[in-house]
Design an enzyme around this catalytic site. Sequence first.
Site, PDB file in Angstrom:
ATOM      1  N   HIS A 135       0.815  -1.217   0.000  1.00 43.27           N
ATOM      2  CA  HIS A 135       0.000   0.000   0.000  1.00 43.27           C
ATOM      3  C   HIS A 135       0.846   1.263   0.000  1.00 43.27           C
ATOM      4  O   HIS A 135       0.328   2.378  -0.191  1.00 43.27           O
ATOM      5  CB  HIS A 135      -0.936  -0.001   1.208  1.00 43.27           C
ATOM      6  N   ASP A 144      -2.325   3.307  -4.189  1.00 46.95           N
ATOM      7  CA  ASP A 144      -3.587   3.189  -3.477  1.00 46.95           C
ATOM      8  C   ASP A 144      -4.475   2.155  -4.156  1.00 46.95           C
ATOM      9  O   ASP A 144      -4.111   1.576  -5.191  1.00 46.95           O
ATOM     10  CB  ASP A 144      -4.288   4.552  -3.421  1.00 46.95           C
TER      11      ASP A 144
END
Length: 482
Positions: free
Chosen positions: A453, A457
């Site tokens: 992450h 995104d």
Amino acid sequence: MAQVLEFKLPDLGEGLTEAEIVRWLVEVGDVVAIDQPVVEVETAKAMVEVPCPYGGVVTARFGEEGTELPVGAPLLTVAVGAAEGSSGSAASPSPSSASPSLSSSPSPSPSSGSGTESSGGSGNVLVGYGTGAPAARRRRIRPDRLDRAVAEAPVSVAPVVAAPVAEVLVAEAPVHEGPVPVVSPLVRRLARQHDIDLRRLAGSGPDGLILRADVDRAIRTVEETAAAAQVQAPVAAVVAAPNGVAAASDAERIPLRGVRGAVADKLSRSRTEIPDATCWVDADATELMAVRAAMNAATGPSAGPKVSVLALLARICTAALARFPELNATVDTAAREIVRLPGVHLGFAAQTERGLVVPVVRDAHTRNAESIGAEIARLTELARTGKLSPAQLTGGTFTLNNYGVFGVDGSTPIINHPEAAMLGVGRIMPKPWVYQGELAVRQVVQLSLTFDHRVCDGGTAGGFLRYVADCVEQPAVLLRTL
């Protein structure tokens, strides 16, 4: 006059600090040629045949099969020039480097000392030690010649018989002053896990170096002492484990070492360092399977080798990474930077008898499905036979994991550190599916993407996965990028 030379475990590359002896290829008394493989060792990444840089008679071997040795520890000694009248050449040794390493080149390199070249050698040439000379047949020298070779050896050379290993001192040994003589981080970790004080161990390696065998002996000493205490006291057959779960006192313990140990360390590091997330989607793979069948059914001069489903999925991945380069990256935690990589080196998970390995298809972004499939097949065969080199198991930028071969539909794979993402593929199964407004039986597959992450995104990850699914459902979409 014979000269006895000591051959030490060379630097095998890729930051490896130790190796386990799997199988000796020679015995004491055998005649060996320069660059002849003498031992098969297993590192944390691959099985490697180690060639000897000297030609002569093997006078001693250090370590039994199953023993783990650090880089720089003695492997064997060779009496150079001892095989009088033998057909195998006992050439003088070439100059050696302080830390010899295995060359990744498949062809032999010229010796810096012999001035000659020959072909047909082992291929695993030790840098600075000689050419790839053809291996001579194993011959056993007569005992009288062996004794004479040992007797004629100069006093200054290494001994031909391994000295007995020093007894490990645990409780009564004096504490080391200054740095503890330990090179391997694995030895230190093993000692910490078993509460062994390295300052109280007498190392059996060169200059008192503490080896894994020393720590193992200390662990056995502690365990034997504890077992003797249990025999003398009326204790229950089952004891309470620290976590409150009952554990049998004779429970089997399996060391995490070699390939399995390396995988365990890497997966643990991935879970510790990478904030991963997973998204998944079901896709109709009916059209992809039909296209593959048509490709493999083609005949004539243009027909090539069969193309696997994995090869098609790999080609789809390279096309998706071209659209979403954020996922072909790594994170430099020290510099706090995302490093986007220019090329795709595609890893694929392969299950072998030695454990899970991830061979890497180099420059996958420059290959078509047929070329990727051929390379996957080649690397898979090397993995099954345990002949993958460390270089073929490192350097990946993205991994494809086909766990459908185990008969499961889905999974949340762990990222192959230090990569940023992994695509998982479940089994392709006939399932009820709404197709063109009607219920039909279609070939359905679940695709899952685990991603770091930090590099992107959910929108980017979802876009990547959706593009992969679109190519699976409508292979014509892929034609736009070809």
